[in-house]
Scaffold this motif. Sequence first.
Motif, PDB file in Angstrom:
ATOM      1  N   GLY A  74      15.319   3.048  17.856  1.00  0.00           N
ATOM      2  CA  GLY A  74      15.475   2.992  19.688  1.00  0.00           C
ATOM      3  C   GLY A  74      15.488   4.312  19.349  1.00  0.00           C
ATOM      4  N   TYR A  75      16.594   5.128  18.488  1.00  0.00           N
ATOM      5  CA  TYR A  75      17.082   6.240  18.581  1.00  0.00           C
ATOM      6  C   TYR A  75      16.382   7.405  19.225  1.00  0.00           C
ATOM      7  N   PHE A  76      15.339   6.759  17.386  1.00  0.00           N
ATOM      8  CA  PHE A  76      14.029   7.988  18.100  1.00  0.00           C
ATOM      9  C   PHE A  76      13.443   8.111  18.881  1.00  0.00           C
ATOM     10  N   THR A  77      13.402   6.706  19.721  1.00  0.00           N
ATOM     11  CA  THR A  77      12.614   6.628  20.999  1.00  0.00           C
ATOM     12  C   THR A  77      12.859   7.407  21.885  1.00  0.00           C
ATOM     13  N   SER A  78      14.431   7.393  22.439  1.00  0.00           N
ATOM     14  CA  SER A  78      15.433   7.639  23.301  1.00  0.00           C
ATOM     15  C   SER A  78      15.167   9.697  23.425  1.00  0.00           C
ATOM     16  N   ASN A  79      15.463   9.855  21.880  1.00  0.00           N
ATOM     17  CA  ASN A  79      15.218  11.573  21.337  1.00  0.00           C
ATOM     18  C   ASN A  79      13.353  11.600  21.729  1.00  0.00           C
ATOM     19  N   ARG A  80      12.694  11.570  21.287  1.00  0.00           N
ATOM     20  CA  ARG A  80      11.429  11.860  21.691  1.00  0.00           C
ATOM     21  C   ARG A  80      11.602  11.748  23.354  1.00  0.00           C
ATOM     22  N   ILE A  81      11.430  10.663  23.831  1.00  0.00           N
ATOM     23  CA  ILE A  81      11.646  10.731  25.227  1.00  0.00           C
ATOM     24  C   ILE A  81      12.152  11.815  25.719  1.00  0.00           C
ATOM     25  N   MET A 124      14.328  14.172  30.968  1.00  0.00           N
ATOM     26  CA  MET A 124      15.801  13.306  31.869  1.00  0.00           C
ATOM     27  C   MET A 124      16.826  12.848  30.712  1.00  0.00           C
ATOM     28  N   LYS A 125      18.090  12.551  31.307  1.00  0.00           N
ATOM     29  CA  LYS A 125      19.254  11.817  30.488  1.00  0.00           C
ATOM     30  C   LYS A 125      18.857  10.650  30.589  1.00  0.00           C
ATOM     31  N   PHE A 126      18.535   9.464  32.079  1.00  0.00           N
ATOM     32  CA  PHE A 126      18.804   8.194  31.851  1.00  0.00           C
ATOM     33  C   PHE A 126      17.527   7.846  31.398  1.00  0.00           C
ATOM     34  N   ILE A 127      16.449   8.203  31.801  1.00  0.00           N
ATOM     35  CA  ILE A 127      14.775   7.482  31.888  1.00  0.00           C
ATOM     36  C   ILE A 127      14.969   7.400  30.100  1.00  0.00           C
ATOM     37  N   ASN A 128      15.490   7.442  29.305  1.00  0.00           N
ATOM     38  CA  ASN A 128      14.977   8.180  27.595  1.00  0.00           C
ATOM     39  C   ASN A 128      15.697   6.718  27.178  1.00  0.00           C
ATOM     40  N   ASP A 129      17.442   6.362  27.830  1.00  0.00           N
ATOM     41  CA  ASP A 129      18.241   5.826  27.377  1.00  0.00           C
ATOM     42  C   ASP A 129      18.022   4.407  27.816  1.00  0.00           C
ATOM     43  N   LEU A 130      16.748   4.521  29.341  1.00  0.00           N
ATOM     44  CA  LEU A 130      16.633   3.224  29.767  1.00  0.00           C
ATOM     45  C   LEU A 130      15.253   2.757  28.555  1.00  0.00           C
ATOM     46  N   THR A 131      14.770   3.444  28.631  1.00  0.00           N
ATOM     47  CA  THR A 131      13.058   3.164  27.396  1.00  0.00           C
ATOM     48  C   THR A 131      13.768   2.096  26.028  1.00  0.00           C
ATOM     49  N   ALA A 132      15.277   3.363  25.594  1.00  0.00           N
ATOM     50  CA  ALA A 132      15.132   3.167  24.248  1.00  0.00           C
ATOM     51  C   ALA A 132      15.941   1.540  24.620  1.00  0.00           C
ATOM     52  N   SER A 133      16.602   0.984  25.019  1.00  0.00           N
ATOM     53  CA  SER A 133      17.545   0.064  25.572  1.00  0.00           C
ATOM     54  C   SER A 133      16.294  -1.275  25.590  1.00  0.00           C
ATOM     55  N   PHE A 134      15.193  -1.053  26.532  1.00  0.00           N
ATOM     56  CA  PHE A 134      14.417  -1.806  26.632  1.00  0.00           C
ATOM     57  C   PHE A 134      13.465  -1.952  25.635  1.00  0.00           C
ATOM     58  N   LEU A 135      13.499  -1.379  25.125  1.00  0.00           N
ATOM     59  CA  LEU A 135      12.764  -1.227  23.588  1.00  0.00           C
ATOM     60  C   LEU A 135      13.142  -1.945  22.646  1.00  0.00           C
ATOM     61  N   ILE A 136      14.986  -1.385  22.352  1.00  0.00           N
ATOM     62  CA  ILE A 136      15.641  -2.327  21.788  1.00  0.00           C
ATOM     63  C   ILE A 136      15.653  -3.834  21.995  1.00  0.00           C
ATOM     64  N   SER A 137      15.493  -4.185  23.401  1.00  0.00           N
ATOM     65  CA  SER A 137      16.334  -5.062  24.029  1.00  0.00           C
ATOM     66  C   SER A 137      14.509  -6.454  23.174  1.00  0.00           C
ATOM     67  N   ILE A 174      23.522  -6.118  20.134  1.00  0.00           N
ATOM     68  CA  ILE A 174      24.972  -5.051  20.238  1.00  0.00           C
ATOM     69  C   ILE A 174      24.869  -3.525  19.048  1.00  0.00           C
ATOM     70  N   GLY A 175      24.751  -4.391  17.820  1.00  0.00           N
ATOM     71  CA  GLY A 175      24.252  -2.963  16.527  1.00  0.00           C
ATOM     72  C   GLY A 175      23.430  -1.994  17.245  1.00  0.00           C
ATOM     73  N   CYS A 176      22.497  -3.079  17.784  1.00  0.00           N
ATOM     74  CA  CYS A 176      21.700  -1.625  17.817  1.00  0.00           C
ATOM     75  C   CYS A 176      21.436  -0.588  19.066  1.00  0.00           C
ATOM     76  N   ILE A 177      22.222  -0.943  20.001  1.00  0.00           N
ATOM     77  CA  ILE A 177      21.972  -0.092  20.935  1.00  0.00           C
ATOM     78  C   ILE A 177      24.058   0.892  20.664  1.00  0.00           C
ATOM     79  N   MET A 178      24.324   0.925  19.985  1.00  0.00           N
ATOM     80  CA  MET A 178      25.702   1.233  19.505  1.00  0.00           C
ATOM     81  C   MET A 178      25.196   3.102  19.225  1.00  0.00           C
ATOM     82  N   PRO A 179      23.980   3.124  18.960  1.00  0.00           N
ATOM     83  CA  PRO A 179      24.354   4.410  18.661  1.00  0.00           C
ATOM     84  C   PRO A 179      23.684   5.241  20.384  1.00  0.00           C
ATOM     85  N   LEU A 180      23.510   4.299  20.726  1.00  0.00           N
ATOM     86  CA  LEU A 180      23.040   5.492  22.079  1.00  0.00           C
ATOM     87  C   LEU A 180      24.148   5.320  23.253  1.00  0.00           C
TER      88      LEU A 180
END
Length: 124
Positions: A25-32, A38-51, A71-77
């Motif tokens: 999820g963290y790698f996906t957020s950074n790559r996007i 775009m700050k919000f698209i990367n977090d939306l996509t990463a949280s969607f992928l994590i869940s 909860i544990g996986c989204i904490m870096p975001l």
Amino acid sequence: SLSLMLLLGGTYSDILTAFIIGSLGYFTSNRIYVRTEMKFINDLTASFLISIASVLCYRMGFVANLDSLIIGCIMPLVPGLAITSGMRDLFEGHLLTGMVRLVEAILISTVIGIGIAMTLQWFS
């Protein structure tokens, strides 16, 4: 993600799964963010992928507790530093900067929550 699963009392398979999904999820957020800036698209996509990955691992029996895994996986975001900086700026009298940081942190938190809620609504 790994350390939070340790604090939440996860088993070894929970800890390993949280480490893998959190890293993904963290790698996906950074790559996007690098591609779209775009700050919000990367977090939306990463949280969607994590869940999605968390629900799949839960259904396959790799983890015992889905809520702790998500909860544990989204904490870096989560924008904890932005919330703290915004509050500090407000207390120091920098009202505009503090409000901007707090609103940005609230929007990021909302986007992360929307990504998780969409997945849990569709796949649970």
